[in-house]
Enzyme design. Structure first.
Site, PDB file in Angstrom:
ATOM      1  N   SER A  75     -15.394 -40.899  -2.283  1.00  0.00           N
ATOM      2  CA  SER A  75     -15.307 -41.773  -1.115  1.00  0.00           C
ATOM      3  C   SER A  75     -14.954 -43.211  -1.456  1.00  0.00           C
ATOM      4  O   SER A  75     -13.930 -43.483  -2.071  1.00  0.00           O
ATOM      5  CB  SER A  75     -16.619 -41.702  -0.352  1.00  0.00           C
ATOM      6  OG  SER A  75     -16.517 -42.408   0.838  1.00  0.00           O
ATOM      7  N   HIS A  76     -15.838 -44.123  -1.112  1.00  0.00           N
ATOM      8  CA  HIS A  76     -15.576 -45.564  -1.273  1.00  0.00           C
ATOM      9  C   HIS A  76     -15.965 -46.068  -2.654  1.00  0.00           C
ATOM     10  O   HIS A  76     -15.820 -47.246  -2.936  1.00  0.00           O
ATOM     11  CB  HIS A  76     -16.382 -46.322  -0.224  1.00  0.00           C
ATOM     12  CG  HIS A  76     -17.833 -45.972  -0.303  1.00  0.00           C
ATOM     13  ND1 HIS A  76     -18.304 -44.730   0.081  1.00  0.00           N
ATOM     14  CD2 HIS A  76     -18.889 -46.650  -0.774  1.00  0.00           C
ATOM     15  CE1 HIS A  76     -19.594 -44.677  -0.154  1.00  0.00           C
ATOM     16  NE2 HIS A  76     -19.990 -45.823  -0.668  1.00  0.00           N
TER      17      HIS A  76
ATOM     18  N   ASP B  43     -12.141 -41.592   5.426  1.00  0.00           N
ATOM     19  CA  ASP B  43     -13.019 -41.261   6.555  1.00  0.00           C
ATOM     20  C   ASP B  43     -13.762 -42.463   7.127  1.00  0.00           C
ATOM     21  O   ASP B  43     -14.329 -42.384   8.206  1.00  0.00           O
ATOM     22  CB  ASP B  43     -13.987 -40.122   6.195  1.00  0.00           C
ATOM     23  CG  ASP B  43     -14.848 -40.417   4.991  1.00  0.00           C
ATOM     24  OD1 ASP B  43     -14.753 -41.520   4.434  1.00  0.00           O
ATOM     25  OD2 ASP B  43     -15.633 -39.514   4.595  1.00  0.00           O
ATOM     26  N   ARG B  44     -13.752 -43.581   6.405  1.00  0.00           N
ATOM     27  CA  ARG B  44     -14.426 -44.776   6.931  1.00  0.00           C
ATOM     28  C   ARG B  44     -13.420 -45.713   7.594  1.00  0.00           C
ATOM     29  O   ARG B  44     -12.224 -45.622   7.318  1.00  0.00           O
ATOM     30  CB  ARG B  44     -15.116 -45.544   5.804  1.00  0.00           C
ATOM     31  CG  ARG B  44     -16.226 -44.766   5.156  1.00  0.00           C
ATOM     32  CD  ARG B  44     -16.964 -45.622   4.148  1.00  0.00           C
ATOM     33  NE  ARG B  44     -18.113 -44.878   3.640  1.00  0.00           N
ATOM     34  CZ  ARG B  44     -19.207 -45.432   3.160  1.00  0.00           C
ATOM     35  NH1 ARG B  44     -19.298 -46.741   3.104  1.00  0.00           N
ATOM     36  NH2 ARG B  44     -20.205 -44.690   2.739  1.00  0.00           N
TER      37      ARG B  44
ATOM     38  N   LYS C   9     -16.042 -37.715   9.633  1.00  0.00           N
ATOM     39  CA  LYS C   9     -15.677 -38.981  10.227  1.00  0.00           C
ATOM     40  C   LYS C   9     -14.219 -39.272   9.868  1.00  0.00           C
ATOM     41  O   LYS C   9     -13.695 -38.684   8.922  1.00  0.00           O
ATOM     42  CB  LYS C   9     -16.606 -40.093   9.772  1.00  0.00           C
ATOM     43  CG  LYS C   9     -16.732 -40.292   8.275  1.00  0.00           C
ATOM     44  CD  LYS C   9     -17.877 -41.260   8.031  1.00  0.00           C
ATOM     45  CE  LYS C   9     -17.962 -41.702   6.591  1.00  0.00           C
ATOM     46  NZ  LYS C   9     -18.780 -40.797   5.775  1.00  0.00           N
TER      47      LYS C   9
HETATM   48  C1  G16 Z   1     -21.381 -40.635   3.103  1.00  0.00           C
HETATM   49  C2  G16 Z   1     -21.834 -39.761   4.226  1.00  0.00           C
HETATM   50  C3  G16 Z   1     -22.270 -40.599   5.398  1.00  0.00           C
HETATM   51  C4  G16 Z   1     -23.313 -41.601   4.969  1.00  0.00           C
HETATM   52  C5  G16 Z   1     -22.784 -42.423   3.823  1.00  0.00           C
HETATM   53  C6  G16 Z   1     -23.853 -43.331   3.238  1.00  0.00           C
HETATM   54  O1  G16 Z   1     -20.218 -41.310   3.474  1.00  0.00           O
HETATM   55  O2  G16 Z   1     -20.825 -38.895   4.644  1.00  0.00           O
HETATM   56  O3  G16 Z   1     -22.772 -39.752   6.363  1.00  0.00           O
HETATM   57  O4  G16 Z   1     -23.661 -42.431   6.033  1.00  0.00           O
HETATM   58  O5  G16 Z   1     -22.369 -41.588   2.773  1.00  0.00           O
HETATM   59  O6  G16 Z   1     -24.883 -42.546   2.744  1.00  0.00           O
HETATM   60  P1  G16 Z   1     -26.044 -43.170   1.875  1.00  0.00           P
HETATM   61  O7  G16 Z   1     -26.664 -44.224   2.749  1.00  0.00           O
HETATM   62  O8  G16 Z   1     -26.957 -42.030   1.577  1.00  0.00           O
HETATM   63  O9  G16 Z   1     -25.419 -43.795   0.660  1.00  0.00           O
HETATM   64  P2  G16 Z   1     -18.982 -41.390   2.495  1.00  0.00           P
HETATM   65  O10 G16 Z   1     -17.967 -42.207   3.236  1.00  0.00           O
HETATM   66  O11 G16 Z   1     -19.504 -42.072   1.256  1.00  0.00           O
HETATM   67  O12 G16 Z   1     -18.572 -39.982   2.259  1.00  0.00           O
END
Ligand code: G16
Length: 544
Positions: free
Chosen positions: A113-114, A281-282, A376
């Site tokens: 992801s990010h 996705d963000r 998302k």
């Molecule tokens: C993921 C999840 C999201 C979550 C985010 C942060 O996003 O898909 O549902 O809100 O992590 O999670 P945490 O607070 O546990 O770090 P992504 O964009 O990283 O795949």
């Protein structure tokens, strides 16, 4: 083609987090690490013989290696077909759409992801089920259990698939289809939104900047914004996906997109700024002189969704993760539709979406999406905003202000403390949890009286499952909240997330600086949890 059964030994650290298994690249590079995890996923599934598996990733370093391994394992384990994005690329929402569109059995999404990429960055693997969404906890729990005892995996001795060549190839007996990663997704977007109206917006001189952060959305944004919607060339910047994201941190927030934010706050800046993260996705939404928090964006999109063709008959309900502000709750109440509060993690929205109970979901962590896929979706949020702007013919700032004047404003911020010693962080949360029973009824200062204090437990209304210990929340009689939880996506130490929220009524003062508006809650959270005192940090690593 002979199937090889290779002996292996378990790794102790393959527990999936909030969104798949995210680790440093060097961890993933250990011999058998990918193979063990992918085999553990396959061992936890039933009925996939001859079926289709979708594979795609955000193009980060090690994607190309891991994809070839996954294809060989899929072939040896009996999948009939793998669909993979050209050059191994598929944004997370596009992967979700491809799984649904082609009725695949499931998919592997290769992304962290990010999180930063490159040899010293992070890598990740996530399994998505046939509805296109992240595997629910019953599957991720089974995968983890399997990783602890795995003693062999199946693969084949076959050459690499030519991922740059669109079309059909074979890996052993299995068909491999390399597909255009953008085409199906772009067609889906065109079916949801009023593209002629958005084209008209751009034709009228409306200016936009989209920062793809050298991550996956570059090709999608070029094709949709500049291609189909007629935005001038140059609207998309950092549009070429790179394995290390150009040495950047592909997290679309005010820290890593500060230069765009600064530009949007000037008179000469564009009318609209947006960005998306590593896997697409963000989203980040900034209007001229107006940053829109993800929580507000969810509320605003829900309130205005009927302006887009896909949602013109209205939305069935809204869901948000527990730490997300309650701004959307007020929209749901006004519309008279269902509102659901789920734990952090997109996987918890899947059942509600499948059951038709909600149409739009969102999280404070810059994620919004709808029932069009089961992830998302960054570009979806940007396009819905553009659709709304095209129809309402107002600025983002004017729309946000009008919203607050109608519903009130939920001042909201998140303070992250990253790479904290895991033992200290765990103890800190445990100690706060221990205080919870004594807090209800207590008053702090003049205005803050605790209405409830608990550790959030979610009861899924669709399948009846329960998820406990999802974050400590302290709610006050005036609607304010303090929430504290440990992130499930970090790869080093622990990340403490402190979420703060205060409600200001429709006729109240909406013009305060967010950190100033929340100052009493910030101070009280330090009194109750002692994050700074116990971690030795003087300030959060990131404020969003
Ligand atoms: C993921 C999840 C999201 C979550 C985010 C942060 O996003 O898909 O549902 O809100 O992590 O999670 P945490 O607070 O546990 O770090 P992504 O964009 O990283 O795949």
């Amino acid at each position: 083609m002979t199937i090889q059964t290779i002996k292996t030994t378990p790794f102790a650290d393959q527990k999936p987090g909030t969104s798949g298994l995210r680790k440093r690249v060097s961890v993933y590079q250990q011999p058998n690490y990918v193979e063990n995890y992918v085999q553990a996923i396959f061992d936890s599934l039933e009925g996939f013989a001859g079926q289709t598996l979708v594979i795609g990733g955000d193009g980060r370093f090690y994607n190309d290696v891991a994809i070839q391994k996954a294809i060989r394992l899929a072939s040896a384990n009996g999948f009939g077909r793998v669909m993979v994005g050209q050059n191994g690329l598929l944004s997370t929402p596009a992967a979700s759409h491809v799984i649904r569109h082609y009725k695949a059995f499931g998919g592997l999404v290769l992304s962290a992801s990010h999180n930063p990429g490159g040899p010293d960055g992070d890598f990740g693997i996530k399994y998505n089920v046939g509805n296109g969404g992240p595997a629910p906890e019953k599957i991720t729990d089974a995968v983890f259990a399997r990783t602890k005892v795995i003693d062999s995996y199946k693969t084949i001795d076959a050459p690499d698939v030519a991922l740059d060549r669109i079309g059909t190839q074979k890996s052993g007996d299995m068909v491999v289809e390399v597909i255009d990663p953008v085409a199906d997704y772009a067609a889906l977007m065109e079916s949801l939104f009023d593209f002629p109206a958005i084209r008209g917006l751009f034709a009228s001189g409306f200016t936009m900047m989209f920062d793809a952060m050298h991550a996956i959305t570059g090709p999608y944004a070029h094709a949709i914004l500049e291609g189909k919607l007629g935005a001038p060339k140059g609207t998309v910047r950092n549009g070429v996906p790179l394995p290390d994201f150009g040495a950047g941190h592909p997290d679309p927030n005010l820290v890593y997109c500060k230069d765009m934010y600064d530009l949007l706050m000037t008179a000469d800046g564009p009318d609209f700024g947006a960005a998306s993260d590593g896997d697409g996705d963000r989203n980040l939404i900034i209007g001229k002189n107006r940053f829109v928090t993800p929580s507000d964006s969810l509320a605003l999109l829900a309130a205005n969704a009927h302006l887009a063709p896909a949602y013109k008959r209205g939305i069935a309900g809204i869901a948000r993760s527990m730490p997300t502000s309650a701004a959307a709750d007020r929209v749901a109440a006004k519309l008279g539709i269902e509102m659901h509060e789920t734990p952090t993690g997109w996987k918890f929205f899947g059942n509600l979406l499948d059951a038709g109970r909600v149409t739009i979901c969102g999280e404070e962590s810059a994620g919004t999406g709808s029932n069009h896929v089961r992830e998302k979706d960054g570009l979806w949020a940007v396009l819905l905003w553009l659709n709304i702007l095209a129809v309402r013919k107002q600025s983002v700032d004017a729309i946000v202000r009008e919203h607050w004047a109608t519903y009130g404003r939920n001042y909201y911020t998140r303070h992250d403390y990253e790479e904290v010693d895991a033992a200290i962080a765990g103890k800190l949360v445990d100690d706060l949890r221990a205080q919870l029973p004594s807090l209800p009824g207590k008053s702090f200062g003049e205005d803050l009286q605790v209405a409830y204090a608990d550790d959030f437990t979610y009861h899924d209304p669709v399948d009846g499952s329960t998820s406990a210990k999802q974050g400590v929340r302290i709610g006050f009689t005036d609607g304010s909240r303090i929430v504290l939880r440990l992130s499930g996506t970090g790869t080093v130490g622990a990340t403490l997330r402190l979420y703060l929220e205060r409600y200001e009524a429709a006729d109240g003062n909406h013009g305060l600086d967010t950190q100033v508006a929340l100052e009493p809650l910030i101070a009280l959270s330090e009194t109750l949890a002692g994050i700074k005192q116990r971690t030795g940090r003087t300030e959060p690593s990131v404020i969003t």
